[in-house]
Every structure is written in C-alpha cells, then in structure tokens.
Design a protein around this motif. Structure first.
Motif, mmCIF file in Angstrom:
data_model
loop_
_atom_site.group_PDB
_atom_site.id
_atom_site.type_symbol
_atom_site.label_atom_id
_atom_site.label_comp_id
_atom_site.label_asym_id
_atom_site.label_seq_id
_atom_site.Cartn_x
_atom_site.Cartn_y
_atom_site.Cartn_z
ATOM 1 N N ILE A 517 -52.981 -54.418 3.853
ATOM 2 C CA ILE A 517 -53.129 -55.033 5.173
ATOM 3 C C ILE A 517 -54.424 -55.846 5.211
ATOM 4 C CG2 ILE A 517 -53.359 -54.546 7.640
ATOM 5 C CD1 ILE A 517 -51.923 -51.774 6.788
ATOM 6 N N PHE A 519 -56.165 -57.314 2.892
ATOM 7 C CA PHE A 519 -56.243 -58.545 2.109
ATOM 8 C C PHE A 519 -54.993 -59.411 2.223
ATOM 9 C CE2 PHE A 519 -59.283 -55.845 -0.402
ATOM 10 C CZ PHE A 519 -60.406 -56.567 -0.049
ATOM 11 N N LYS A 520 -54.087 -59.023 3.132
ATOM 12 C CA LYS A 520 -52.831 -59.756 3.249
ATOM 13 C C LYS A 520 -53.098 -61.225 3.598
ATOM 14 C CE LYS A 520 -48.466 -59.390 5.660
ATOM 15 N NZ LYS A 520 -48.499 -59.887 7.030
ATOM 16 N N ASN A 521 -53.966 -61.418 4.598
ATOM 17 C CA ASN A 521 -54.305 -62.785 4.992
ATOM 18 C C ASN A 521 -54.917 -63.550 3.834
ATOM 19 O OD1 ASN A 521 -53.386 -62.565 7.507
ATOM 20 N ND2 ASN A 521 -55.374 -62.340 8.520
ATOM 21 N N VAL A 523 -54.583 -63.088 0.662
ATOM 22 C CA VAL A 523 -53.592 -63.445 -0.355
ATOM 23 C C VAL A 523 -52.796 -64.655 0.106
ATOM 24 C CG1 VAL A 523 -51.461 -62.684 -1.471
ATOM 25 C CG2 VAL A 523 -53.424 -61.144 -1.351
ATOM 26 N N ILE B 2 -46.845 -57.602 -3.134
ATOM 27 C CA ILE B 2 -48.122 -58.107 -2.626
ATOM 28 C C ILE B 2 -49.260 -57.508 -3.439
ATOM 29 C CG2 ILE B 2 -48.365 -56.405 -0.778
ATOM 30 C CD1 ILE B 2 -49.443 -59.034 0.814
ATOM 31 N N ASP B 5 -49.558 -59.654 -6.395
ATOM 32 C CA ASP B 5 -50.278 -60.873 -6.037
ATOM 33 C C ASP B 5 -51.773 -60.618 -5.972
ATOM 34 O OD1 ASP B 5 -47.997 -62.276 -5.943
ATOM 35 O OD2 ASP B 5 -47.845 -62.384 -3.751
ATOM 36 N N MET B 6 -52.134 -59.490 -5.360
ATOM 37 C CA MET B 6 -53.560 -59.170 -5.243
ATOM 38 C C MET B 6 -54.182 -59.036 -6.622
ATOM 39 S SD MET B 6 -53.303 -56.486 -2.068
ATOM 40 C CE MET B 6 -54.925 -55.759 -2.227
ATOM 41 N N LEU B 9 -54.501 -62.418 -8.226
ATOM 42 C CA LEU B 9 -55.584 -63.198 -7.635
ATOM 43 C C LEU B 9 -56.944 -62.576 -7.924
ATOM 44 C CD1 LEU B 9 -53.858 -63.900 -4.221
ATOM 45 C CD2 LEU B 9 -54.376 -65.589 -5.971
ATOM 46 N N ILE B 11 -58.231 -59.717 -6.794
ATOM 47 C CA ILE B 11 -58.927 -59.093 -5.663
ATOM 48 C C ILE B 11 -59.352 -57.678 -6.056
ATOM 49 C CG2 ILE B 11 -58.639 -58.261 -3.304
ATOM 50 C CD1 ILE B 11 -56.696 -60.668 -2.953
ATOM 51 N N ASN B 213 -60.803 -61.405 9.542
ATOM 52 C CA ASN B 213 -59.837 -61.816 8.528
ATOM 53 C C ASN B 213 -59.378 -63.263 8.703
ATOM 54 O OD1 ASN B 213 -58.901 -60.432 6.278
ATOM 55 N ND2 ASN B 213 -58.039 -58.807 7.539
ATOM 56 N N ILE B 280 -63.090 -62.156 1.017
ATOM 57 C CA ILE B 280 -62.383 -62.876 2.080
ATOM 58 C C ILE B 280 -63.202 -64.121 2.454
ATOM 59 C CG2 ILE B 280 -61.496 -62.707 4.429
ATOM 60 C CD1 ILE B 280 -61.184 -59.676 3.931
#
Lengths: 533, 314
Positions: A517, A519-521, A523, B2, B5-6, B9, B11, B213, B280
């Motif tokens: 949640i 890091f969703k934005n 990504v 997801i 993906d993280m 990327l 993260i 965010n 972020i």
C-alpha cells in the motif's frame, strides 16, 4: 551463516517432530489426552404392571471390561434401592412399603469401548469349576429338538475338533444358515425351517455349545445408535448375543451380526445371563423404556493421560507437565500459548506490517481476554482507551512530571477495577476474576497511547489501536482452540518448532504486505515515467 | 505482481533494510553516537564537523532553576531531547519576549506564545523520557536556532528545511530536502506532511517532490515550483555527509544537514535507522544504488574521493 541457520531451523523442526513420532509410535503414547466424547447418557425408566407390586428389579449395565459406568443417578424418593452386583451382572431393585404406582428411573453415563480377542487358541478343557455348572446345563428340550440338534452336529463336526474349532463351526452354521426372522420364535422352527429370531439363534448356539461341554450363556444387549444415525430417537430395544468360555476367558460371539471374539462399541451389555432376567425383560410384568443420547463432553481427560504417561515411560513421565497438580497445569496451559501469540505477532508485524502498540500489548491483551472473557476484555479495553484520551486532553493541562502522571493513571486503573468488581460488571460478562496482571499493562498502554495520540495524531493512533485489537482477537481465537493448547501442553518440545519459524521470519527480507500500500503510488508513478520498466 | 514490480524497481522494504543493511553494517555499540545528540556533538567537535551550538544541557529538574536567566539572554533557541527521533519533542522558539506583567515569555515558530512554565513542563517531559527512543530518562538540549538560508525562504512555511543524505559505507547514495509546510507545523517531518523533494546527487538539483504519497510540483503554501531548486553548497553537503561515516563508523546512516546562511552546511543529526520515504521523494528505489556501491565502488577512498565517485554515478 546461511548453512548454520538452515541447520538450526531444520534441527528445531525435525527434532521435536521426531520426538513426537517416537513417543507416538515407539512408546505408544497418545499425542493428546483422549477426548471423552464417546459416552452415552443412559436413561431407564420402569413401572411394574401389577399395581400392588411393592418392588421391581431390572438389569443395569455393569462397570466392566469395555464398559465404563459413571455418574449413576437413581430416582428413588420414598424407595429403598438395592444393587445386586453378582459375578458378571448388576441387578437393581427398587423397594417400597407402598405399592409402586409411579415410574422409577435409573440414569448413568456409559462409555463403551470395543472388545476384541485375537488368536483364540485351541482348547481341550474337560473339567470346569462348579460355578460354571449353570452355563453347562442343557435345558429340557423336546425329542424332536434334541434329534434335530444331533443330526445337525453329525453334519457339521468331524469328531476330532478342539473346543475352539467346535465353537467356530457352530458359529458359522448358526450365523449363516439360520436366517434372522422375527416370526419364528422356537428352536424347532430354527432347526426345521432355518429361520429364527435373534433370541432363538442365541439360544440355539448356547445349547449347541453346552451339548459339547463348552460353558455358554446368552447376553442381553442393546444396540446403540451409530454416529451416522443422527435421526435415531435414542430408544433402545434388547437384542441377544452369546459368550462362551474358552481358555479360561469369556469370548463374545454374535450369531446375529456375525462376529466371533469381539463386541463392537455400539453394543451395550445389560446382563450376562438371559435365563435370569427372562421374566423381567419380557414386558409381561414390567413396562420399561430405555433411552440414550450422546453426551457431548469433548473434554480432554487429563487425569487418565497423566496415568498413561507415567505408566508408559519413566523418562517422559518424569518430565511431563501432566505430572503437575491440576491448578498449576491450568496456569501452564496458558503460559505455553504465549509463544504462539508472539508468533502471530511476528507474522502480523514483519510479514503483514500491521501496526501495534509495542511488542507485548497484543499478547498480554489476549491473555487478559483468556483470563476474563472476550466480551469483558473488549469492553474493559474500550474504557481504558477512554482513559487514555482523557489523559491526553485533561491530565496534560496540569503539566505533571512523567512518573507522578503515570502513577495517577495507575491509580485510575485500580479504581476502574474496583468499580468493575463492586458493580458486578465482570460477572455480567461471564468473568469472575481479575488478577493483578492487567494493572501494569493497562497503565503502560494508556501512557503509550496518550503519547502516540499527541505525537502521531488520532488517525495513526486509531490505526495502531485497531491493529493491536485485531491481532489480540485473532490470537485469542487461536488460543481458544483447545486442541492446540493441549498439543503444546502435552508436547512442549513443539516450542522449538515455534522458535524455528521465528528464525525464518527473522530472516525474511522481502516486502511487508503494508508496503504494498505504501509504495503502490510510487510504483505506479515510476511505471508511468517508464523508469526501469 | 505488485511485489515483483517493487522488486524490479529496486524499492527497499523495511525487512530488507534491517536485515541486509542495518544489522550487518551498523554495529550496535556505535548507536549511542547517533542516538544521543550530546554524544554526537562531542564527537563532531573532535572531528571538526560543525553542529548547532548548544547553549545549555539540562540533565535533571534541578537544572531548571537558572533556566529563566539563561533564556533571557537569547533571541531565539531550540529545545530538543538528546535521544529523540523523528523531530518529536523539538520546540522552536523564534523570539524571547516580555508580557504585560513584564514576565518572560516565548514565541514559537508557529506563532503561539509559551510561558516559562510551559517551557519547563516541556523540558520535564523530555527529562522523564517522554520522547526518548527507549522511554528511559533523557537529557534536554537548549540549542542555537538555525536561521533559514535565503534560497529556501520561498520554499518553506515556517521552520527550517533540512537535507537528508543516505550514506552507505561512506558513499552518499540518495538525498532529499524536507521543506516544512503549514500542515507539518513548521517541522521538516514527512510524516506530519512536510514536502520531500528528491535531489540529484550529481548536481544538487531537486527532481520530484511529494507530500506523503502524493506527487506535487509546487509548495502548497507558497505556491513556488519546487523542481529545479539548486541546493546551495551542494558539494560541501555531500562531503559533510561522507565524513560522518568516518566519524561514527556506521555503514548505513541517514545524515540530516541544515544549510545555514553564513556557516554553510552543518550537521543537525544522524540516524542509524533512516526511513524509506526518501524513495518516494526521489521516485526511485534505493536497492540499485546500494548494490552499485556494494559491488562496484572502490575500497579505501577518502571522503572526498567517495563523494566524487557518488557524483559521477548517481
């Protein structure tokens, strides 16, 4: 390091499981104390038909091999009752000075365990003690019946058999060749037509045995409902089977269901000599009604297990927690669950990322729930949260130093407990006792809660509060599974498995579910900027 | 997916940060050097690293007696706990005044007036461990209030911005500037709604900005475009952060630096468990950069050489 971790983890998982396997298979120790769930509530009610009768007798199950009778209750106001426990059966007699016009009753909890004799050896016994005479006596039969039996014996025996083989041959004949039929009630019919009632079959078998000098008797039994007969009304009827005396033991034989040497768990023996109770159960003199229903006890029998452990293995008996006195055992059952709570907490925090107040609050909260009750625990917790909010908005204004401030909270908590005790709120929620235990946790919790409210704002505090509660309730649900509690209590070595899992979680370096949640934005934004994708 | 993906990327997640970087690289015994600001200050002085001047260190309630006379001679100051974190317990006083009864009182950075009693209560709270990481007794520091560098004046709403640099084994790997907003109450704290703007290590220009965010391009209070802001004295900022590694010997730290108008960058505090929100702010994952340093960076370089390396690759 990696290998060492893998080694320790596998050791901690395999060793306890191996020990479990050893205890179960080599020592024949049950994994858990037995659940006492196969018991029956038996209820017999009866009344003599003759209104002038002042006494009435009836057979009742005897506590013996395969049958446990507990919790006997006899309704006998104004009666005298006599239990006649002879060698293998029990007869109950109600007596009164007045004629018996009301129904009398007997009830008990009955536990039936199947009995099985394997390897029935050859038997050449010729002499029996005098007590056996009544089981060897051949009743007077008509000439036709005697002749029928003689011809039959000629046909099935070869003449050189031992008694065990004779018993088997006769068993095969009666159970296979005589068809069960309720219309044919005499031995003559059985011999001539090959049909007979269960009683006729049992008697025929007994006579055949006695004629070969094998002690035999007819048992009065009832067939209990099977597990897959949920609609059974619980009303029982008498049926019959045999016991024969081979190699100094009474061996059960049923020519009606075709078993030799065993009694199923759904057969309850009422009396071991039909001839003695023939009059009583014939319904000619007594109106009776026998009912059973399954007693759902579902409790672990700790007392029996303790005996079992101590008997089976001196070593494990010596170190088992079941050795402890029962109140101490109760304390330890709960204590041993705490590591499980810690496991849930670790999963929640490190794998899922659920925020909680500190490490111990959720676990202690769960223990609090378990010690009191879930409803009471939740309500108490709610009041405590209100105190926390009050601290934030009221006590803060007085600008007190931290220690006196905490002490005030502590005093408030104690006052709250007092109110709970005096008003009987605790009893209302089904919880009789509150220990010292919540006082400290609750105080520390309020302080943390209040600080968090100040620093991180109501939204984050509410999230953490909900996280804490969800984890506590979830852990409580796990704690409520009695089998888990008992499994760990009986086999505390399983705690090493918990440690192994904790090591694995401790080594986990992947993402937490909450980061999905968080890091969703990021990504999505990075994806749209086509960075790295 | 997801999660994949993280991972792709790069993260960095909390468990990975702790398990792969903090636990192996940061020795527990060196933690007090960063967690306790009094110890950090002593060490920084020995290393010639500039930090805000400490006016007064209060260790117990008895020391509060002289507080009024001490504070009366100051124009502005900051009260903070020695063992605090995330900017909790920090009180910024921008003006020392007298009320109508000629009693001393203080104006906070958010404009509110505090009495001497308020300040004393706050300090008592610090001493009793209200804000300390472990919850045990703490020390309060009364410190020079740092002035805002003119470059940032249009980019902040109250308070002072600070620059966070993540330093792996002495190499700066990622950086951001935290700009206070009205919602963050003048604090440079991302959790409370300050802006985080990612800075390119190569040239010290801000790239992206986020509030919590959400990607933003302008300051919500001053409406100034945040992107493309050039951090003054950027090279010195990086040099300072790289030297902090040598100073405390922790392999994975977050270095918080304030850029003063006259003295250049000074060290505000160090963090042995720096947060992940910097990813972020930069719209970029930390992992590829951390791995780049672990794999490719040459060993045995001086602080300046390490900064050169970082500026050439990030």
């Amino acid at each position: 390091m990696r290998k060492l971790t893998a080694f320790i983890v596998s050791l901690f998982i395999l060793a306890p499981l191996g020990l479990l396997y050893y205890k179960h298979n080599n020592l024949n120790l049950s994994l858990l104390p037995h659940k006492v769930d196969d018991t029956w509530n038996l209820h017999i009610s009866l009344k003599p038909k003759d209104p002038t009768e002042t006494s009435v007798s009836f057979p009742i199950p005897k506590h013996s091999a395969g049958i446990r009778v507990t919790d006997e209750r006899i309704r006998a106001k104004g009666f005298e009752t006599i239990l006649d426990r002879n060698y293998d059966s029990v007869m109950m007699t109600w007596m009164s000075n007045e004629p018996i016009t009301k129904t009398v009753s007997y009830s008990a909890r009955v536990d039936v365990v199947p009995v099985k004799f394997e390897n029935i050896k050859k038997d050449f016994t010729t002499e029996y003690p005098r007590g056996m005479n009544k089981y060897l006596k051949i009743p007077e039969l008509s000439e036709e019946e005697t002749e029928g039996l003689r011809l039959l014996e000629q046909a099935i025996y070869e003449g050189n058999e031992d008694k065990s083989l004779i018993a088997r041959k006769a068993f095969y004949y009666v159970s296979e060749e005589i068809q069960r039929n309720l219309k044919f009630r005499t031995l003559k019919d059985a011999l001539n037509i090959g049909r007979g009632t269960p009683l006729v079959k049992a008697r025929m078998y007994a006579y055949m045995m006695r004629r070969k000098n094998i002690p035999a008797r007819v048992l009065v039994v009832t067939k209990l409902p099977l597990k897959d007969e949920p609609n059974h009304d619980g009303k029982l009827y008498f049926s019959f089977m045999n016991e024969i005396f081979l190699n100094n033991r009474w061996i059960p034989v049923s020519t009606n269901i075709g078993t030799f040497g065993e009694i199923d768990e759904n057969f309850l023996v009422f009396h071991r000599n039909y001839e003695e109770v023939e009059q009583l159960i014939s319904k000619k003199k007594i109106v009776y009604n026998i009912k059973v229903n399954r007693a759902v006890l579902n409790k672990f029998n700790r007392e029996d297990f303790r005996k079992e452990v101590i008997k089976k293995s001196a070593f494990f008996g010596g170190i088992s927690l079941h050795r402890l006195p029962l109140p101490v055992q109760a304390v330890f059952s709960t204590i041993l669950l705490i590591p499980l709570g810690a496991l849930v907490l670790c999963v929640a925090r490190n794998l899922l990322g659920v925020p909680t107040f500190g490490m111990f609050t959720p676990i202690l909260l769960t223990v609090f729930f378990k010690e009191t009750s879930l409803m009471f625990g939740l309500c108490f917790f709610l009041v405590v949260v209100l105190i926390g909010i009050a601290e934030r908005y009221l006590l803060d204004k007085f600008r007190l130093l931290a220690i006196p401030r905490m002490s005030i909270i502590l005093t408030l908590v104690i006052m709250l407990l007092m109110v709970v005790a005096i008003t009987g709120v605790a009893e209302f929620f089904g919880s009789g006792h509150i220990g010292y235990f919540p006082i400290v946790i609750v105080t520390v919790f309020i302080e943390r809660f209040s600080i968090m409210l100040t620093e991180d704002g109501p939204v984050n505090t509410a999230k953490t509060l909900i996280g804490t509660l969800v984890i506590a309730v979830l852990t409580f649900l796990i704690y409520s599974i009695e089998t888990i509690e008992m499994l760990i209590f009986t086999n505390p070595e399983l705690l090493f498995v918990v440690i192994a899992i904790l090591i694995l979680i401790g080594k986990y370096k992947g993402y937490r579910l909450s980061e999905l949640i968080r890091f969703k934005n990021l990504v999505e934004q990075m994806r749209s900027q086509k960075k790295g994708l | 997916m997801i999660f994949q993906d993280m991972k792709r990327l790069g993260i960095l997640g909390i468990n990975n940060r702790i398990g792969r970087y903090i636990l192996p690289l940061n020795e527990r015994k060196n933690y007090p050097l960063v967690d306790n600001k009094v110890k950090t200050a002593a060490r920084a002085q020995a290393w010639g690293i500039a930090m805000p001047e400490n006016y007064l260190i209060i260790e117990n309630n008895g020391d509060l007696k002289n507080l009024a006379s001490e504070l009366a001679q100051r124009k502005s100051f900051v009260v903070k706990p020695a063992n605090g974190s995330q900017g909790n317990g920090i009180l910024v006083i921008i003006e020392v005044l007298r009320d109508q009864n000629d009693k001393i009182c203080f104006r906070r950075s958010n404009g509110k007036i505090m009495s001497l009693g308020d300040i004393k209560h706050h300090i008592s709270g610090i001493l009793s461990g209200l804000y300390s990481l472990s919850g045990s007794n703490d020390i309060a520091i009364i410190q020079q209030k740092i002035e805002i560098h003119p470059v940032f004046e249009d980019y902040c709403f109250g308070g002072i911005p600070d620059v966070r640099v993540i330093v792996l084994n002495g190499f700066p790997v990622m950086s951001m500037v935290r700009l206070p907003t009205r919602t963050s109450d003048g604090k440079a704290n991302l959790h409370q709604g300050a802006i985080g703007a990612g800075i390119r290590i190569k040239d010290g220009t801000t790239q992206n900005a986020v509030i919590r965010n959400r990607v933003v391009s302008e300051h919500p209070d001053t409406h100034k475009d945040i992107r493309g802001l050039v951090i003054p004295d950027w090279r010195e900022v990086l040099d300072l952060s790289a030297r902090c590694y040598d100073m405390v010997g922790l392999g994975y730290i977050g270095v918080d630096i304030v850029i003063t108008p006259h003295d250049g960058p000074i060290l505000l505090e160090l963090n042995a468990r720096p947060g992940l929100a910097i990813q972020i702010a930069n719209q970029a994952g930390l992992l590829p950069r951390l791995e780049k340093i672990s794999k490719d960076a040459p060993q045995g370089l001086s602080a300046r050489e390490r900064v050169d390396y970082s500026m050439s690759v990030f």
